[in-house]
Design a protein around this motif. Structure first.
Motif, PDB file in Angstrom:
ATOM      1  N   GLY A   1       0.811  -1.220   0.000  1.00  0.00           N
ATOM      2  CA  GLY A   1       0.000   0.000   0.000  1.00  0.00           C
ATOM      3  C   GLY A   1       0.838   1.262   0.000  1.00  0.00           C
ATOM      4  N   ALA A   2       2.008   1.222   0.650  1.00  0.00           N
ATOM      5  CA  ALA A   2       2.869   2.400   0.690  1.00  0.00           C
ATOM      6  C   ALA A   2       3.409   2.731  -0.699  1.00  0.00           C
ATOM      7  CB  ALA A   2       4.025   2.172   1.668  1.00  0.00           C
ATOM      8  N   LEU A   3       3.728   1.690  -1.470  1.00  0.00           N
ATOM      9  CA  LEU A   3       4.194   1.909  -2.835  1.00  0.00           C
ATOM     10  C   LEU A   3       3.083   2.526  -3.673  1.00  0.00           C
ATOM     11  CD1 LEU A   3       6.324   1.581  -5.051  1.00  0.00           C
ATOM     12  CD2 LEU A   3       5.463  -0.745  -5.426  1.00  0.00           C
ATOM     13  N   GLU A   4       1.853   2.065  -3.468  1.00  0.00           N
ATOM     14  CA  GLU A   4       0.713   2.631  -4.196  1.00  0.00           C
ATOM     15  C   GLU A   4       0.585   4.120  -3.910  1.00  0.00           C
ATOM     16  OE1 GLU A   4      -4.158   2.197  -4.507  1.00  0.00           O
ATOM     17  OE2 GLU A   4      -3.049   1.290  -2.841  1.00  0.00           O
ATOM     18  N   THR A   5       0.700   4.503  -2.644  1.00  0.00           N
ATOM     19  CA  THR A   5       0.587   5.915  -2.276  1.00  0.00           C
ATOM     20  C   THR A   5       1.680   6.744  -2.942  1.00  0.00           C
ATOM     21  OG1 THR A   5      -0.387   5.344  -0.138  1.00  0.00           O
ATOM     22  CG2 THR A   5       0.577   7.539  -0.344  1.00  0.00           C
ATOM     23  N   CYS A   6       2.895   6.201  -2.928  1.00  0.00           N
ATOM     24  CA  CYS A   6       4.021   6.909  -3.537  1.00  0.00           C
ATOM     25  C   CYS A   6       3.791   7.114  -5.032  1.00  0.00           C
ATOM     26  CB  CYS A   6       5.305   6.130  -3.282  1.00  0.00           C
ATOM     27  SG  CYS A   6       6.793   6.947  -3.894  1.00  0.00           S
ATOM     28  N   LEU A   7       3.319   6.065  -5.719  1.00  0.00           N
ATOM     29  CA  LEU A   7       3.094   6.166  -7.161  1.00  0.00           C
ATOM     30  C   LEU A   7       1.880   7.038  -7.474  1.00  0.00           C
ATOM     31  CD1 LEU A   7       3.867   2.527  -8.384  1.00  0.00           C
ATOM     32  CD2 LEU A   7       5.334   4.547  -8.450  1.00  0.00           C
ATOM     33  N   GLN A   8       0.894   7.033  -6.595  1.00  0.00           N
ATOM     34  CA  GLN A   8      -0.252   7.934  -6.780  1.00  0.00           C
ATOM     35  C   GLN A   8       0.217   9.378  -6.776  1.00  0.00           C
ATOM     36  OE1 GLN A   8      -3.282   7.683  -7.592  1.00  0.00           O
ATOM     37  NE2 GLN A   8      -4.174   5.731  -6.951  1.00  0.00           N
ATOM     38  N   ASN A   9       1.092   9.720  -5.830  1.00  0.00           N
ATOM     39  CA  ASN A   9       1.604  11.089  -5.749  1.00  0.00           C
ATOM     40  C   ASN A   9       2.450  11.442  -6.967  1.00  0.00           C
ATOM     41  OD1 ASN A   9       0.399  11.420  -3.234  1.00  0.00           O
ATOM     42  ND2 ASN A   9       2.215  10.755  -2.120  1.00  0.00           N
ATOM     43  N   LEU A  10       3.107  10.435  -7.504  1.00  0.00           N
ATOM     44  CA  LEU A  10       4.016  10.670  -8.622  1.00  0.00           C
ATOM     45  C   LEU A  10       3.311  10.669  -9.969  1.00  0.00           C
ATOM     46  CD1 LEU A  10       7.059  11.059  -9.180  1.00  0.00           C
ATOM     47  CD2 LEU A  10       7.238   8.577  -9.419  1.00  0.00           C
ATOM     48  N   LEU A  11       2.375   9.744 -10.163  1.00  0.00           N
ATOM     49  CA  LEU A  11       1.755   9.539 -11.475  1.00  0.00           C
ATOM     50  C   LEU A  11       0.253   9.781 -11.503  1.00  0.00           C
ATOM     51  CD1 LEU A  11       3.550   6.165 -12.388  1.00  0.00           C
ATOM     52  CD2 LEU A  11       4.256   8.467 -13.038  1.00  0.00           C
ATOM     53  N   GLY A  12      -0.368   9.840 -10.323  1.00  0.00           N
ATOM     54  CA  GLY A  12      -1.831   9.906 -10.276  1.00  0.00           C
ATOM     55  C   GLY A  12      -2.436  11.111 -10.951  1.00  0.00           C
ATOM     56  N   GLY A  13      -1.689  12.223 -10.971  1.00  0.00           N
ATOM     57  CA  GLY A  13      -2.209  13.414 -11.638  1.00  0.00           C
ATOM     58  C   GLY A  13      -2.126  13.328 -13.149  1.00  0.00           C
ATOM     59  N   LEU A  14      -1.438  12.331 -13.652  1.00  0.00           N
ATOM     60  CA  LEU A  14      -1.246  12.176 -15.090  1.00  0.00           C
ATOM     61  C   LEU A  14      -2.147  11.099 -15.668  1.00  0.00           C
ATOM     62  CD1 LEU A  14       2.642  12.247 -14.988  1.00  0.00           C
ATOM     63  CD2 LEU A  14       1.126  14.157 -15.478  1.00  0.00           C
ATOM     64  N   GLN A  15      -2.316  10.018 -14.914  1.00  0.00           N
ATOM     65  CA  GLN A  15      -3.158   8.899 -15.321  1.00  0.00           C
ATOM     66  C   GLN A  15      -3.774   8.286 -14.072  1.00  0.00           C
ATOM     67  OE1 GLN A  15      -3.738   6.357 -18.224  1.00  0.00           O
ATOM     68  NE2 GLN A  15      -3.964   8.404 -19.032  1.00  0.00           N
TER      69      GLN A  15
END
Length: 380
Positions: free
Chosen positions: A252-266
């Protein structure tokens, strides 16, 4: 790129020797990323180039079977396949050790790339009757230029085939003062060819300047994406475009990190590391699968094999290792399962990771507008 091929090993070696002597600009490209570098020297059968990126970025960005190099050469540009062989030190700075291409492709001189975004550059030229006239630069290449005159030409004053002189102060460092031959005249606009070819002291800086503008144009086109085709006749609906990133992981922590990094794009969502969860996710037409590998143990490898078989031919797969996973074995595993990219994730290199993900999507869906918005970031 069109043009003839250079295969002679001695000719190729001489080309690279000259490029190293000039510390010529070098662009290294993969299907997903682009790096700017410069030539340093030939050593032990390898080509040494400046390492303008970190070791990790070079490892994951350049260890690609489709790695190519592009660079200016006289009036044209050259391109060839290469390979990252390792790292070193050249002239006191970090360097990349690259394989010397066995074949170089040269652009057709007759179709030299023309830069149209030249700004306001004044041009002075003398007509065949030695009248001094001013104008502005319309476009320029390594073999000629197009100029707009500040006044109309009289009947027969300027004709194709005429010889005259031009002065083009392109930049502070590039001032072209040469004889030219008129190639075409349309109203106040006329095109000229440098005759004779520009001296090397002017040609090499001009070639580099034109090459840089062409690379900027290529990057701009790649970021913008290609226009989508119009719907076919008969009212047939276009198939829905792939959308969304799927993270296959129990972290889940990796998901949060990637959400912050990529979530605004896709849109990004996480699914469990099971065949059934991945099958369900694939049914929703995602653009990319990010498969998390916390270790490279036997159980993880077996699970990956089953998962990779589901994705092949349907959606690109990105293998994402985390702390504890070694880069070399991960790259080998990615090659085995035909992953688009294999990388050990480091949040501190988030910008590089963004560019990498965008490159995969752009490459995969280059027939239409990239499913991911452009990532504005500096070159590493």
């Amino acid at each position: 790129m069109t043009g003839h091929l250079i295969r002679n090993p001695e000719t190729i070696e001489e080309i690279f020797k000259r490029a190293c002597d000039r510390r010529e600009l070098l662009i290294l490209v993969t299907p997903y990323l682009r790096f700017e570098s410069s030539f340093l020297r030939l050593e032990g059968g390898d080509l040494q180039a400046a390492a303008t990126m970190g070791r990790e970025d070079a490892t994951y960005g350049l260890r690609n079977a489709d790695l190519r190099m592009r660079f200016p050469h006289g009036v044209s540009f050259l391109e060839g396949a290469t390979q990252l062989k390792g790292f070193g030190i050249a002239e006191g700075r970090r360097s990349l050790r690259l394989a010397i291409p066995e074949l170089l492709q040269e652009e057709d001189h007759r179709k030299a790339y023309r830069v149209e975004r030249v700004g306001r550059v004044p041009v002075t030229f003398s007509t065949p009757k030695y009248d001094l006239v001013t104008g502005t630069l319309v476009d320029i290449s390594t073999t000629g230029a197009r100029v707009f005159s500040t006044r109309d030409f009289g009947q027969g004053e300027l004709q194709p085939g005429d010889d005259m002189a031009v002065t083009i102060p392109l930049t502070e460092a590039i001032r072209i003062n040469t004889r030219v031959k008129v190639r075409h005249v349309h109203g106040r606009t006329f095109g000229v060819e440098y005759r004779p070819q520009l001296d090397e002291r002017v040609l090499h800086p001009l070639s580099r300047w034109v090459f840089e503008r062409r690379e900027e144009d290529l990057e701009r086109i790649a970021r913008r994406g290609v226009e989508t085709a119009a719907p076919g006749e008969g009212g047939k609906a276009e198939p829905p475009r792939p959308k969304g990133l799927v993270l296959v992981s129990g972290d889940g922590a990796l998901e949060t990190c990637l959400q912050n990094l990529l979530g605004g794009l896709q849109p990004l969502r996480r699914v469990a590391s099971t065949v059934s969860a991945l099958k369900e996710a694939l049914g929703q037409n995602p653009a990319l699968i990010l498969y998390h590998l916390p270790t490279l143990g036997l159980d993880e490898r077996r699970r990956l094999k089953a998962m990779a078989e589901l994705t092949q031919g349907r959606v690109p797969l990105l293998l994402l290792g985390t702390a504890g996973v070694e880069g070399g074995p991960l790259l080998e595993l990615g090659g085995e399962h035909k992953a688009a990219v294999s990388i050990v994730f480091n949040p501190e290199r988030g910008t590089f990771f963004q560019r990498l993900v965008q490159g995969v999507l752009r490459r995969t869906y280059e027939g239409g507008e990239s499913p991911m918005a452009p990532v504005e970031s500096e070159a590493p």
